[in-house]
Design a protein around this motif. Sequence first.
Motif, PDB file in Angstrom:
ATOM      1  N   ALA A   1      11.323  -3.243   5.208  1.00  0.00           N
ATOM      2  CA  ALA A   1      10.633  -2.582   6.161  1.00  0.00           C
ATOM      3  C   ALA A   1      11.254  -2.057   7.430  1.00  0.00           C
ATOM      4  CB  ALA A   1       9.468  -3.622   6.681  1.00  0.00           C
ATOM      5  N   ASP A   2      10.823  -1.071   8.052  1.00  0.00           N
ATOM      6  CA  ASP A   2      11.684  -0.528   9.398  1.00  0.00           C
ATOM      7  C   ASP A   2      11.141  -1.499  10.489  1.00  0.00           C
ATOM      8  OD1 ASP A   2      12.994   1.840   8.382  1.00  0.00           O
ATOM      9  OD2 ASP A   2      10.939   2.260   7.798  1.00  0.00           O
ATOM     10  N   PHE A   3       9.984  -1.702  10.714  1.00  0.00           N
ATOM     11  CA  PHE A   3       9.742  -2.762  11.584  1.00  0.00           C
ATOM     12  C   PHE A   3       8.204  -3.278  11.351  1.00  0.00           C
ATOM     13  CE2 PHE A   3       8.437   1.613  12.951  1.00  0.00           C
ATOM     14  CZ  PHE A   3       7.153   1.654  13.017  1.00  0.00           C
ATOM     15  N   ALA A   4       7.784  -4.294  11.798  1.00  0.00           N
ATOM     16  CA  ALA A   4       6.595  -5.271  11.421  1.00  0.00           C
ATOM     17  C   ALA A   4       5.732  -5.567  12.570  1.00  0.00           C
ATOM     18  CB  ALA A   4       7.173  -6.520  10.581  1.00  0.00           C
ATOM     19  N   TYR A   5       4.496  -5.944  12.152  1.00  0.00           N
ATOM     20  CA  TYR A   5       3.713  -6.733  13.574  1.00  0.00           C
ATOM     21  C   TYR A   5       3.186  -7.940  12.859  1.00  0.00           C
ATOM     22  CZ  TYR A   5       3.850  -2.178  15.386  1.00  0.00           C
ATOM     23  OH  TYR A   5       4.294  -0.805  15.888  1.00  0.00           O
ATOM     24  N   THR A   6       3.382  -9.080  13.506  1.00  0.00           N
ATOM     25  CA  THR A   6       2.434 -10.154  13.155  1.00  0.00           C
ATOM     26  C   THR A   6       1.208  -9.774  13.871  1.00  0.00           C
ATOM     27  OG1 THR A   6       3.468 -11.254  15.039  1.00  0.00           O
ATOM     28  CG2 THR A   6       4.103 -12.004  12.876  1.00  0.00           C
ATOM     29  N   VAL A   7       0.150 -10.308  13.155  1.00  0.00           N
ATOM     30  CA  VAL A   7      -1.357  -9.985  13.794  1.00  0.00           C
ATOM     31  C   VAL A   7      -1.740 -11.647  13.799  1.00  0.00           C
ATOM     32  CG1 VAL A   7      -3.692  -8.984  13.507  1.00  0.00           C
ATOM     33  CG2 VAL A   7      -1.501  -7.901  12.426  1.00  0.00           C
TER      34      VAL A   7
ATOM     35  N   ILE B   1       0.780  -1.143   0.039  1.00  0.00           N
ATOM     36  CA  ILE B   1      -0.006  -0.048   0.052  1.00  0.00           C
ATOM     37  C   ILE B   1       0.903   1.153  -0.091  1.00  0.00           C
ATOM     38  CG2 ILE B   1      -1.782   1.170   1.206  1.00  0.00           C
ATOM     39  CD1 ILE B   1      -2.372  -1.317   2.830  1.00  0.00           C
ATOM     40  N   PRO B   2       1.005   1.832  -1.010  1.00  0.00           N
ATOM     41  CA  PRO B   2       2.010   2.793  -1.080  1.00  0.00           C
ATOM     42  C   PRO B   2       1.707   4.197  -0.225  1.00  0.00           C
ATOM     43  CG  PRO B   2       0.681   3.019  -3.188  1.00  0.00           C
ATOM     44  CD  PRO B   2       0.173   1.667  -2.248  1.00  0.00           C
ATOM     45  N   ALA B   3       2.785   4.881   0.298  1.00  0.00           N
ATOM     46  CA  ALA B   3       2.544   5.873   1.201  1.00  0.00           C
ATOM     47  C   ALA B   3       1.748   6.928   0.665  1.00  0.00           C
ATOM     48  CB  ALA B   3       4.041   6.529   1.594  1.00  0.00           C
ATOM     49  N   SER B   4       1.025   7.523   1.709  1.00  0.00           N
ATOM     50  CA  SER B   4       0.020   8.661   1.350  1.00  0.00           C
ATOM     51  C   SER B   4       0.615   9.791   2.150  1.00  0.00           C
ATOM     52  CB  SER B   4      -1.303   8.557   1.894  1.00  0.00           C
ATOM     53  OG  SER B   4      -1.375   8.267   3.228  1.00  0.00           O
ATOM     54  N   ALA B   5       1.840   9.794   2.965  1.00  0.00           N
ATOM     55  CA  ALA B   5       2.456  10.732   3.550  1.00  0.00           C
ATOM     56  C   ALA B   5       4.007  10.652   3.534  1.00  0.00           C
ATOM     57  CB  ALA B   5       1.870  10.873   5.148  1.00  0.00           C
ATOM     58  N   ASP B   6       4.615  11.768   3.551  1.00  0.00           N
ATOM     59  CA  ASP B   6       5.855  11.519   3.463  1.00  0.00           C
ATOM     60  C   ASP B   6       6.747  11.456   4.813  1.00  0.00           C
ATOM     61  OD1 ASP B   6       5.840  12.026   1.020  1.00  0.00           O
ATOM     62  OD2 ASP B   6       6.119  14.458   1.151  1.00  0.00           O
ATOM     63  N   HIS B   7       8.142  10.847   4.885  1.00  0.00           N
ATOM     64  CA  HIS B   7       9.022  10.524   5.922  1.00  0.00           C
ATOM     65  C   HIS B   7       8.375   9.981   6.992  1.00  0.00           C
ATOM     66  CE1 HIS B   7      11.068  13.740   3.923  1.00  0.00           C
ATOM     67  NE2 HIS B   7      10.086  14.783   3.997  1.00  0.00           N
TER      68      HIS B   7
ATOM     69  N   THR C   1       8.351   2.559   7.129  1.00  0.00           N
ATOM     70  CA  THR C   1       7.770   1.404   6.159  1.00  0.00           C
ATOM     71  C   THR C   1       7.608   0.328   7.379  1.00  0.00           C
ATOM     72  OG1 THR C   1       9.054   2.001   4.463  1.00  0.00           O
ATOM     73  CG2 THR C   1       8.097  -0.469   4.298  1.00  0.00           C
ATOM     74  N   ILE C   2       6.144   0.013   7.424  1.00  0.00           N
ATOM     75  CA  ILE C   2       5.418  -0.852   8.206  1.00  0.00           C
ATOM     76  C   ILE C   2       5.233  -2.359   7.680  1.00  0.00           C
ATOM     77  CG2 ILE C   2       3.918  -1.259  10.037  1.00  0.00           C
ATOM     78  CD1 ILE C   2       3.894   1.478  10.655  1.00  0.00           C
TER      79      ILE C   2
ATOM     80  N   GLY D   1       2.779   5.805   5.866  1.00  0.00           N
ATOM     81  CA  GLY D   1       4.072   5.557   5.380  1.00  0.00           C
ATOM     82  C   GLY D   1       3.618   4.319   4.258  1.00  0.00           C
ATOM     83  N   ASP D   2       4.665   3.634   3.651  1.00  0.00           N
ATOM     84  CA  ASP D   2       4.522   2.653   2.888  1.00  0.00           C
ATOM     85  C   ASP D   2       4.027   1.352   3.685  1.00  0.00           C
ATOM     86  OD1 ASP D   2       5.280   3.524   0.477  1.00  0.00           O
ATOM     87  OD2 ASP D   2       7.413   2.904   0.467  1.00  0.00           O
ATOM     88  N   ILE D   3       3.070   0.586   3.419  1.00  0.00           N
ATOM     89  CA  ILE D   3       2.701  -0.436   4.310  1.00  0.00           C
ATOM     90  C   ILE D   3       2.928  -1.758   3.340  1.00  0.00           C
ATOM     91  CG2 ILE D   3       0.646  -1.584   5.523  1.00  0.00           C
ATOM     92  CD1 ILE D   3       1.919   1.423   6.445  1.00  0.00           C
ATOM     93  N   TRP D   4       3.591  -2.586   3.917  1.00  0.00           N
ATOM     94  CA  TRP D   4       3.506  -3.759   3.056  1.00  0.00           C
ATOM     95  C   TRP D   4       2.609  -5.007   3.941  1.00  0.00           C
ATOM     96  CZ3 TRP D   4       5.744  -5.594  -1.269  1.00  0.00           C
ATOM     97  CH2 TRP D   4       6.530  -4.648  -1.994  1.00  0.00           C
TER      98      TRP D   4
END
Length: 402
Positions: A189-195, A62-68, A71-72, A163-166
């Motif tokens: 990604a900078d960090f991630a979460y398992t759901v 899901i491409p970023a809609s805000a800058d800076h 990436t999650i 930001g960018d959401i993978w």
Amino acid sequence: METALDRFLRYARLDTTSDETTGTTPSSQGQWALARLLRDEMAALGLQKVLLDEHCYAYGLIPASADHQPTIALIAHLDTVAAVPGRAFNPSVKRYTGDPLVLNEALGLTLSEADFPALAKFRGQDLVVTDGTTVLGADDKAGIAQIMTLAERLMEDATIPHGDIWLVFTPDEEIGSGADLLDLDRISADFAYTVDGGALQIISYETFNAASATVRIKGRNIHPGSAKGKMKNAVTIAMRFHSLLPEREVPEQTEGYEGFYHLSKIAGEEEEASLSYILRDHDADKLEEKKQRMLQAAEEINRQHGAGTALVSLRDSYRNMGEIITRYPQVMDRAKRAIASCGMTPETVPIRGGTDGARLSFRGLPCPNLGTGGENAHGIYEFLPVQALQKMVEVLIEIVRA
Ligand SMILES: [Zn+2]
């Protein structure tokens, strides 16, 4: 807009049971069907870089809609556990009034507060339940449904800055190999979460440290009629070995941060016997002590019965991801803030097991685990409150919000 419930029911009807006996990735063909479905759904929602790779990992951006913004990555697993033999998945939604809820009339199976007191807090809610012959697979298709519903919301609503959401859907978590082939370079990604957890307010960032131990006992068989002073019965020596371990440090008598020795298999006859253990502790030093204790027990047996009678082999399995995650407090803070802004009080609870996130954290992607709302995982009494299923989508929106 499709609801998380509609999605969940579609995914839950597919048989994606993983199989630890095949040695392949994915371990079962059924996981491909869900992976292909998700690939197509991500493409239809307009996600970018949608890919289903040769190992059955599905990715979409899901491409970023805000800058800076960081990436999650949001991660959920395709497979369900092989704990129950049934493979005809037939989930249904039922209102829970407080009376025992009939899962299967013919089999006489009900979900009741007598067996599961925690049900009381769901009175008046709709629950997704099994027909008593399979697991529900809310672990982890609830997580998939929540992430996909989030994706639709973000793709359609440009007013939520992020930001960018993978999105990453992985095979074979239940057999412990879900994180192995996840392509970290692809998502960077900078960090991630398992759901992939239970109650929504709980964030888990600690797992056990884990090791396994195999104990081989060498006996000496002699005809029982003339065995006096000569026979060494490997089976009874195996029992003696086990009796040298702390009696109360077992799974059925421990909780929270208490570790254990779990005897998972015993086999043998007079000539030879073997014991299989898993050792677990959140504290790495205490796990080390448990390993030492196994070696000391073998020494004691060898003192009594002769050198070479007992032989212990130890193997490390995984480490507590807490040592990684605590270096990235912003990852936990972000999740806590999101949960609080949805009206809940965040809690951190140690996982009494491992997660894909543990492997990913040690591979360089800090990855705590979030809840899905699912309850009673890994059995026919698994259920998913519809309210929690939907509410987690709101939590995810707050997590990705810039
Ligand atoms: Zn799971």
